[in-house]
Structures are given as structure tokens and as C-alpha cells.
Design a protein around this motif. Sequence first.
Motif, PDB file in Angstrom:
ATOM      1  N   ASN A  83     105.631  37.498-101.375  1.00  0.00           N
ATOM      2  CA  ASN A  83     105.021  36.388-102.002  1.00  0.00           C
ATOM      3  C   ASN A  83     106.406  35.992-102.823  1.00  0.00           C
ATOM      4  O   ASN A  83     106.344  34.623-103.278  1.00  0.00           O
ATOM      5  N   ASN A  84     107.297  36.950-103.351  1.00  0.00           N
ATOM      6  CA  ASN A  84     108.202  36.204-104.484  1.00  0.00           C
ATOM      7  C   ASN A  84     109.486  36.486-103.997  1.00  0.00           C
ATOM      8  O   ASN A  84     110.601  35.783-104.385  1.00  0.00           O
ATOM      9  N   GLY A  85     109.948  37.271-102.921  1.00  0.00           N
ATOM     10  CA  GLY A  85     111.481  37.480-102.528  1.00  0.00           C
ATOM     11  C   GLY A  85     112.027  36.967-101.552  1.00  0.00           C
ATOM     12  O   GLY A  85     111.196  36.036-100.781  1.00  0.00           O
ATOM     13  N   PRO A  86     113.109  36.796-101.117  1.00  0.00           N
ATOM     14  CA  PRO A  86     113.776  36.348 -99.999  1.00  0.00           C
ATOM     15  C   PRO A  86     112.857  36.910 -98.671  1.00  0.00           C
ATOM     16  O   PRO A  86     112.519  38.106 -98.729  1.00  0.00           O
ATOM     17  N   GLN A  87     113.184  36.443 -97.462  1.00  0.00           N
ATOM     18  CA  GLN A  87     112.588  36.584 -96.261  1.00  0.00           C
ATOM     19  C   GLN A  87     113.234  37.995 -95.939  1.00  0.00           C
ATOM     20  O   GLN A  87     114.392  38.292 -96.089  1.00  0.00           O
ATOM     21  N   GLU A 100      96.898  42.196 -93.116  1.00  0.00           N
ATOM     22  CA  GLU A 100      96.044  41.227 -93.841  1.00  0.00           C
ATOM     23  C   GLU A 100      96.902  39.942 -94.213  1.00  0.00           C
ATOM     24  O   GLU A 100      96.242  38.619 -94.157  1.00  0.00           O
ATOM     25  N   CYS A 101      98.383  39.663 -94.256  1.00  0.00           N
ATOM     26  CA  CYS A 101      99.122  38.811 -94.412  1.00  0.00           C
ATOM     27  C   CYS A 101      99.344  38.102 -92.909  1.00  0.00           C
ATOM     28  O   CYS A 101     100.054  37.265 -92.754  1.00  0.00           O
ATOM     29  N   LYS A 102      98.645  38.475 -91.808  1.00  0.00           N
ATOM     30  CA  LYS A 102      98.782  38.152 -90.307  1.00  0.00           C
ATOM     31  C   LYS A 102     100.121  38.341 -89.611  1.00  0.00           C
ATOM     32  O   LYS A 102     100.496  37.770 -88.920  1.00  0.00           O
ATOM     33  N   LEU A 103     100.845  39.042 -90.218  1.00  0.00           N
ATOM     34  CA  LEU A 103     102.109  39.647 -89.646  1.00  0.00           C
ATOM     35  C   LEU A 103     101.976  40.638 -88.493  1.00  0.00           C
ATOM     36  O   LEU A 103     100.918  41.675 -88.745  1.00  0.00           O
ATOM     37  N   LYS A 104     102.626  40.567 -87.431  1.00  0.00           N
ATOM     38  CA  LYS A 104     102.600  41.447 -86.396  1.00  0.00           C
ATOM     39  C   LYS A 104     103.567  42.701 -86.637  1.00  0.00           C
ATOM     40  O   LYS A 104     104.534  42.150 -86.769  1.00  0.00           O
ATOM     41  N   LEU A 105     102.982  43.920 -86.400  1.00  0.00           N
ATOM     42  CA  LEU A 105     103.933  45.092 -86.563  1.00  0.00           C
ATOM     43  C   LEU A 105     104.105  45.805 -85.048  1.00  0.00           C
ATOM     44  O   LEU A 105     103.159  45.683 -84.491  1.00  0.00           O
ATOM     45  N   PRO A 106     105.181  45.993 -84.788  1.00  0.00           N
ATOM     46  CA  PRO A 106     106.603  45.772 -85.554  1.00  0.00           C
ATOM     47  C   PRO A 106     107.309  44.358 -85.258  1.00  0.00           C
ATOM     48  O   PRO A 106     108.500  44.315 -85.756  1.00  0.00           O
ATOM     49  N   GLU A 107     106.713  43.578 -84.268  1.00  0.00           N
ATOM     50  CA  GLU A 107     107.185  42.431 -83.985  1.00  0.00           C
ATOM     51  C   GLU A 107     107.855  41.478 -84.938  1.00  0.00           C
ATOM     52  O   GLU A 107     108.882  41.095 -84.750  1.00  0.00           O
ATOM     53  N   GLN A 108     107.102  41.521 -85.986  1.00  0.00           N
ATOM     54  CA  GLN A 108     107.530  40.568 -87.154  1.00  0.00           C
ATOM     55  C   GLN A 108     107.917  41.221 -88.344  1.00  0.00           C
ATOM     56  O   GLN A 108     108.451  40.566 -89.098  1.00  0.00           O
ATOM     57  N   LEU A 109     107.807  42.572 -88.068  1.00  0.00           N
ATOM     58  CA  LEU A 109     108.266  43.352 -89.643  1.00  0.00           C
ATOM     59  C   LEU A 109     108.227  44.743 -89.100  1.00  0.00           C
ATOM     60  O   LEU A 109     107.430  45.448 -88.660  1.00  0.00           O
ATOM     61  N   GLN A 155     117.200  80.242 -98.323  1.00  0.00           N
ATOM     62  CA  GLN A 155     117.879  79.078 -98.024  1.00  0.00           C
ATOM     63  C   GLN A 155     117.517  78.044 -99.273  1.00  0.00           C
ATOM     64  O   GLN A 155     116.194  77.808 -99.651  1.00  0.00           O
ATOM     65  N   THR A 156     118.314  77.643 -99.799  1.00  0.00           N
ATOM     66  CA  THR A 156     118.387  76.513-100.932  1.00  0.00           C
ATOM     67  C   THR A 156     118.090  75.029-100.724  1.00  0.00           C
ATOM     68  O   THR A 156     117.603  74.385-101.374  1.00  0.00           O
ATOM     69  N   LEU A 157     118.945  74.833 -99.772  1.00  0.00           N
ATOM     70  CA  LEU A 157     119.316  73.360 -99.346  1.00  0.00           C
ATOM     71  C   LEU A 157     118.832  73.113 -98.077  1.00  0.00           C
ATOM     72  O   LEU A 157     119.238  73.682 -97.252  1.00  0.00           O
ATOM     73  N   PHE A 158     117.865  72.104 -97.963  1.00  0.00           N
ATOM     74  CA  PHE A 158     117.213  71.585 -97.048  1.00  0.00           C
ATOM     75  C   PHE A 158     117.793  70.381 -96.415  1.00  0.00           C
ATOM     76  O   PHE A 158     118.177  69.429 -97.206  1.00  0.00           O
ATOM     77  N   GLU A 159     117.984  70.144 -95.061  1.00  0.00           N
ATOM     78  CA  GLU A 159     118.493  68.823 -94.487  1.00  0.00           C
ATOM     79  C   GLU A 159     117.155  67.926 -94.215  1.00  0.00           C
ATOM     80  O   GLU A 159     116.330  68.376 -93.198  1.00  0.00           O
ATOM     81  N   PRO A 160     117.242  66.619 -94.317  1.00  0.00           N
ATOM     82  CA  PRO A 160     116.072  65.710 -93.847  1.00  0.00           C
ATOM     83  C   PRO A 160     116.602  65.277 -92.433  1.00  0.00           C
ATOM     84  O   PRO A 160     117.678  65.530 -91.858  1.00  0.00           O
ATOM     85  N   GLU A 161     115.506  64.919 -91.630  1.00  0.00           N
ATOM     86  CA  GLU A 161     115.629  64.656 -90.339  1.00  0.00           C
ATOM     87  C   GLU A 161     115.011  63.235 -89.794  1.00  0.00           C
ATOM     88  O   GLU A 161     113.793  62.965 -90.412  1.00  0.00           O
ATOM     89  N   LEU A 162     115.816  62.515 -89.173  1.00  0.00           N
ATOM     90  CA  LEU A 162     115.105  61.247 -88.728  1.00  0.00           C
ATOM     91  C   LEU A 162     114.087  61.353 -87.492  1.00  0.00           C
ATOM     92  O   LEU A 162     114.240  62.016 -86.663  1.00  0.00           O
ATOM     93  N   ILE A 163     112.851  60.840 -87.823  1.00  0.00           N
ATOM     94  CA  ILE A 163     111.985  60.965 -86.975  1.00  0.00           C
ATOM     95  C   ILE A 163     111.658  59.497 -86.433  1.00  0.00           C
ATOM     96  O   ILE A 163     111.021  58.669 -87.193  1.00  0.00           O
ATOM     97  N   ILE A 164     112.047  59.302 -85.123  1.00  0.00           N
ATOM     98  CA  ILE A 164     111.780  57.716 -84.565  1.00  0.00           C
ATOM     99  C   ILE A 164     110.500  57.779 -83.674  1.00  0.00           C
ATOM    100  O   ILE A 164     110.307  58.440 -82.784  1.00  0.00           O
ATOM    101  N   ARG A 165     109.715  56.712 -84.158  1.00  0.00           N
ATOM    102  CA  ARG A 165     108.604  56.346 -83.536  1.00  0.00           C
ATOM    103  C   ARG A 165     108.530  55.015 -83.397  1.00  0.00           C
ATOM    104  O   ARG A 165     109.706  54.523 -82.619  1.00  0.00           O
ATOM    105  N   GLN A 166     107.539  54.109 -83.299  1.00  0.00           N
ATOM    106  CA  GLN A 166     107.670  52.706 -83.020  1.00  0.00           C
ATOM    107  C   GLN A 166     107.613  51.765 -83.915  1.00  0.00           C
ATOM    108  O   GLN A 166     107.102  50.494 -83.551  1.00  0.00           O
ATOM    109  N   SER A 167     107.594  51.929 -84.998  1.00  0.00           N
ATOM    110  CA  SER A 167     107.258  50.832 -86.283  1.00  0.00           C
ATOM    111  C   SER A 167     108.652  50.186 -86.437  1.00  0.00           C
ATOM    112  O   SER A 167     108.457  49.340 -87.394  1.00  0.00           O
ATOM    113  N   VAL A 168     109.596  50.703 -85.886  1.00  0.00           N
ATOM    114  CA  VAL A 168     110.802  49.802 -86.121  1.00  0.00           C
ATOM    115  C   VAL A 168     111.330  49.340 -84.754  1.00  0.00           C
ATOM    116  O   VAL A 168     111.762  50.041 -83.818  1.00  0.00           O
TER     117      VAL A 168
END
Length: 334
Positions: free
Chosen positions: A233-237, A258-267, A316-329
Motif C-alpha cells: 500500500n505504501n512503498g514503491p512497486q 487476498e490482494c488478487k496477486l498471482k504467485l509467483p507470476e506477479q510476485l 561442530q560450532t558453526l553451521f552453514e545455511p543452504e539454498l533450497i529452490i522450489r517454485q515460489s521464485v
Amino acid sequence: MATIYEVSKLAGVSLATVSRVMNNNANVSDATREKVTRAMTELGYRPNSIAQSLASNCSNSVGLLVSELHGPFYGPMMSGIETAFRKQGKHVIIAAGHSNEEREQQAIEFLISRNCDALILHVEAISDDYLIELSKGKTPFVLINRYIAELSSRCIILDNVKGGYLAAKYVLEQGHTDIAYISGPLWKKDAQDRLTGHKQALAEYNLSFNEQLLYQGDFMEDGGAAGFQYLHNNGPQFTALICANDEMATGAMATARECKLKLPEQLSIMGYDNVFFTRHVYPPLSTINYPINEMGRMAADWVLSNVYQKNTPPLQTLFEPELIIRQSVLTHPQ
């Protein structure tokens, strides 16, 4: 009420032998153990755990303090910890601090008063100074998701800067340049670190971070919903939205529909944590894996190794994050 002396007499063994049986000491024959167990059952004897802990200076219990008891994030951590200790005949006493300094201190004092042999702490509000002072006491502890240089050997952490970077980099690689961001509460270090990583990825693509596309959320589903509504409602597109955890991402997804956006086509929407439901929402959520279950087990291994002198895998004290690719992007057309 039956006493240990009556168990000793009925079983025909010494008090020391009864004590060894109750403490699962290996230096007792199977036949003797069976006699003592049978006598305890016949007399209805129940060991007094408090008396046992005072006598042996070991309660076989570990205190676990988490921020919250609800939600999909803490359950796997608590489960990993409890499972590891149960296999070793140890029990877990759980308390919640609700990200409040006074409540976290009260919970720690409660767990210490229960004569816990060690503590596992997932704390956010109490100060580094408090924890450094606590480390000088008699009750050892290990920290999850908290780094203090003076206590580095007992800090089990995720590289959240890298996690924030990986999330943004993936979205940028899909051609998005107008990217909104819903952070966690920025007084929390993990929220700060994820935002830092996000900004690093933008800088690599020669993009400036737009403060108008930032909403400070609360790591809750409702916060994600409110964040999307505000930004919409308030920020840039924007064509993509990155959320600092999966709960906020799902709240944002529902409100976007609810704002009628299609996911992921429009966001396009990106999360963080990889909690169990992310593969079941629609579209399945791309996210960053936070191995909190494994980190919980590692904290348990720290206690088993350092407090109970058990043989464990290398810590082990330091753990590494991992990218998980699905369909939302979705790839954004150039």
C-alpha cells in the motif's frame, strides 16, 4: 513407603549394590540387577530422584531454555535435543523465555534450582555480560544461535549473514531488481545478520538498498501479513519479496492472494528456515535451510561430552545455511 534398606534386605545385597542398580552402573551382574529390580517392584519402591542427585551430585537432567514453545521452528530443535539425551538415560526440563530479559533470567534461575547438570540456552534478550558471569558459576551451559567471543567454544551458531546473502543472491539471479524485504525484529542479532547479508548481495549487483522497501516484522505469520500489506500500500512497486523467516513468508503469501496477486507470476516470495510446511504451501516456498534439529543435537553432544564425559562425534560450532529452490521464485523477464 518402602525404603532402600528394605530393598537391600529383600534382595539380599548391600546398599551400595542397590545404589549401583538404580544408577545403571555397568559393574552389576544381570542376575543381581534382576534380584534388585524384582525386590523394588515387590515393595513398590520408587527412588527419590532429588535425594539421588544430592548424593551423587548428578541429577541426570538437563535444562533447556527456548524463546517460545509454539511454532514450527523450536519443535525440531527440542525434539533433537530430547532424543539425544533420552538415548543416554538423561531427562530434559524445558522452560521458555519469550525473548524477555527478566523472563529469561528467571527461567535460568529456575533450571539451576532444579539441580540440572547443564543448561542449553536459546536466549535473545539477556546480555552478553550476564552470560559471561553465568559461565563462572557451577552449572555449565551451551548457547544455540548466540555468539559471544569470550564463550566461543560453547556457542553453536548458523552463519546468518551468509544465509541472508544466499536468499537475496538467488532472487537477483532470477532477474529481480525491485526487491522488498520483511525483516525480523532488528534488535535481534540473527535478524540483523540476515539483513546484512541481503544488503551485501544487492551491493554485488550494484543496487542500493531502498529503505522504503523494508518492513520490520516479528518472525510471526501475522507480521508477514502486515508487512506485505504495508509495503503493497505504501512503498514503491516490487516484483519479489524476501522474508527473514518462513512464517512471515506464508503470512505474506496469503495476504498477497487476498490482494488478487498471482504467485509467483506477479510476485516472487523467498523465505528462511526451511520449516516443514514450506514444501506444502502453494507455490512450494524457496527458502534457506536452517539446520536447527542438527544444531540441537550438537548442543546435546556438547553436554554429553563436556559434562557426562560420553564419547560423541566431533563437535561442530558453526553451521552453514543452504539454498533450497522450489517454485515460489519465478524468473523476471528483462
